[in-house]
Every structure is written in C-alpha cells, then in structure tokens.
Design an enzyme around this catalytic site. Structure first.
Site, PDB file in Angstrom:
ATOM      1  N   HIS A 141       0.845  -1.204   0.000  1.00 10.10           N
ATOM      2  CA  HIS A 141       0.000   0.000   0.000  1.00 10.10           C
ATOM      3  C   HIS A 141       0.877   1.250   0.000  1.00 10.10           C
ATOM      4  O   HIS A 141       0.708   2.160  -0.822  1.00 10.10           O
ATOM      5  CB  HIS A 141      -0.905  -0.038   1.237  1.00 10.10           C
ATOM      6  CG  HIS A 141      -1.743   1.188   1.430  1.00 10.10           C
ATOM      7  ND1 HIS A 141      -3.115   1.159   1.340  1.00 10.10           N
ATOM      8  CD2 HIS A 141      -1.418   2.477   1.742  1.00 10.10           C
ATOM      9  CE1 HIS A 141      -3.591   2.381   1.562  1.00 10.10           C
ATOM     10  NE2 HIS A 141      -2.575   3.190   1.825  1.00 10.10           N
ATOM     11  N   GLU A 142       1.837   1.287   0.930  1.00 15.51           N
ATOM     12  CA  GLU A 142       2.716   2.450   1.033  1.00 15.51           C
ATOM     13  C   GLU A 142       3.651   2.546  -0.175  1.00 15.51           C
ATOM     14  O   GLU A 142       3.959   3.646  -0.652  1.00 15.51           O
ATOM     15  CB  GLU A 142       3.540   2.383   2.322  1.00 15.51           C
ATOM     16  CG  GLU A 142       2.708   2.287   3.603  1.00 15.51           C
ATOM     17  CD  GLU A 142       1.757   3.445   3.799  1.00 15.51           C
ATOM     18  OE1 GLU A 142       1.912   4.483   3.108  1.00 15.51           O
ATOM     19  OE2 GLU A 142       0.849   3.347   4.612  1.00 15.51           O
ATOM     20  N   HIS A 188       1.881   4.278  -3.043  1.00 11.07           N
ATOM     21  CA  HIS A 188       1.910   5.735  -2.894  1.00 11.07           C
ATOM     22  C   HIS A 188       3.263   6.285  -3.351  1.00 11.07           C
ATOM     23  O   HIS A 188       3.338   7.245  -4.119  1.00 11.07           O
ATOM     24  CB  HIS A 188       1.704   6.118  -1.421  1.00 11.07           C
ATOM     25  CG  HIS A 188       0.302   6.016  -0.927  1.00 11.07           C
ATOM     26  ND1 HIS A 188      -0.774   6.581  -1.589  1.00 11.07           N
ATOM     27  CD2 HIS A 188      -0.204   5.443   0.198  1.00 11.07           C
ATOM     28  CE1 HIS A 188      -1.880   6.344  -0.899  1.00 11.07           C
ATOM     29  NE2 HIS A 188      -1.564   5.654   0.185  1.00 11.07           N
TER      30      HIS A 188
END
Length: 267
Positions: free
Chosen positions: A58-59, A62
């Site tokens: 997820h990170e 980004h």
C-alpha cells in the site's frame, strides 16, 4: 550527485520485507497442509504477515506513483525498499493496523509516507498518488477472492479457505475506509487537489483527527452493523460466504478457543 549505485540501493527490496514474506509463505504452507497441531496460531501468523505485506505494498504504491509524478526524493527516504521501518509513522502504518485486526477484525487504513507535494505538478497526479494505496488493497482483495469467484476451491483445505476469506475481509474494509473522503485518509487526498485553497486551509487542522473520527463513528452500533452488512454483501457477491469470514476470524483469534461450529465445518 545521485549515482546508479545509490539509486539501486534506494530501490533494493529490504531483507525485513523479505523476512515477512518468508513468514507468510511458511505459515501459509502450514495452514494448507495442516502441518501444525496449533492450526489457529498458524492462521494467526499467516494472516498477520500477509496483512503486513499488503500494508507495505500500500505504502509502496503511494511512493512509486509519487516518484513517477515528480517527487524524486522518494528513493532517498527508503520508501521503495518496502521496509516498513522506513515509514514516517510506523505506529500508524504497521502497529495500529495490526492491533485493530487482532482486536476487532477491521482493516485499519495505514498511511505514513512523506511526499513532497510541491515537486508534483497537476491535480490528476496528486489524486492518483492518494488513490494508489487503497487501489492496492482492492487488488489484494481481488487476489484473495479469486479462488472463490473462479470456483477454484476444489481441493483447497477448509482452514486455508477460511484464512483467505478473513484476509479478503480485511483488504476490503481497508480499501473502503481508505476511500472515505475524510481529512487524513486517502479518499480526501484524492478529492483535495480539486478543492479551493480556502476550503483546504479550513479543513487542514482536522486532518490528524480524521481517522479517529471514522472509527468513533464505526463504534456506533447501527453504523457498524450497516458497514459490515455492506462488506459481507460484497464478499458474498464474490463467492466468499459469511461462514468463510466468520470461521477465518475465529481461527485467527486462537486464544479464544476453537468454535464448535467451525470445527464441524472444518472437519
């Protein structure tokens, strides 16, 4: 000057992440083969490690999107190594999400990579950076539910199916909660570039409390019931039954003891 060697080291996958993936693989094998007598503990380790892997991805989503959008400082921060210890707020990105899974079976949105937004031009790019994280959870949920909606569960052990169903629930809750347009969450980050400067300045002080507000609202019985009814409706449409998620969570919370109903289904 940035050299090719330094760029490679900035993007080399961290041994910490590889270790978590190894735990996920080994415990997933233990759950599949029913190798361990303490199958509940194996499910706990498998789901928790898979959940942390999804948080790292997820990170990473980004960060990678920000890199290609113009923030070349991302690599030096260590975000492209998938090392959870490199996040700005490891407590928010890793510790709290795991605690919420353990306590309540909710996929808490993480989120703590510092992006230098001033380096990025274009509202669509800013929105895409914010959307990249929860879209990763959506993709993870699709992968977890694929055996169900593809009707490919023949030969899959019940215990592994339950663990996969519970993991899918976590990914779906994380994706939906992340897309809520509340300051501090990715959903607001998608919307923010399109708001006026005045509105952004008025909303900015509330960003640190957005996540707390969402979970405070979720503690309202009627809201909680409606939220999880919607989650289970989506999962049922994807072939994941309430039994799959219920028994998966029951196995995950091994310290509470096995549920007789789930033991009967598993047997």
């Amino acid at each position: 000057m940035t050299t090719a060697t330094s760029r490679n080291s900035d993007r080399r996958i961290s041994p910490v992440f590889l270790g978590i993936v190894a735990v996920m693989a080994v415990t997933g094998w233990a759950v599949w083969t029913d190798f361990s007598a303490a199958v509940g503990f194996a499910v706990f380790l498998f789901v928790t490690s898979a959940w942390i892997v999804s948080l790292c991805l997820h990170e990473y989503a980004h960060a990678r999107t920000a890199l290609h959008s113009g923030d070349i400082s991302i690599g030096a921060k260590g975000y492209l190594t998938l090392n959870p210890l490199k996040y700005t707020h490891a407590l928010l990105s890793i510790v709290l999400p795991v605690v919420f899974v353990i306590l309540g079976g909710i996929g808490l949105p993480g989120g703590a990579v510092f992006i230098e937004r001033g380096r990025i031009q274009g509202r669509w790019k800013h929105s895409l950076i914010s959307a990249a994280g929860p879209l990763t959870n959506v993709l993870f949920a699709v992968v977890c539910t694929a055996p169900f909606w593809l009707h490919a569960l023949s030969g899959v052990p019940a215990t592994f199916r339950f663990a996969l169903g519970f993991l899918a629930l976590l990914q779906l809750t994380a994706a939906i909660l992340n897309f809520v347009p509340v300051p501090g969450l990715d959903g607001y980050g998608v919307l923010e570039p399109w708001l006026s400067y005045r509105i952004r300045r008025q909303v900015e002080p509330f960003a640190p409390f957005g996540l707390l507000a969402v979970f405070a609202v979720l503690f309202i019985p009627g809201v909680n019931e409606g939220f999880f009814d919607a989650i289970h409706s989506i999962l049922r449409a994807l072939g994941v039954t309430d039994v799959d998620t219920y028994c998966g969570q029951n196995l995950y919370r091994f310290w509470e003891g096995a549920n007789q109903f789930c033991e009967t289904v598993n047997g």
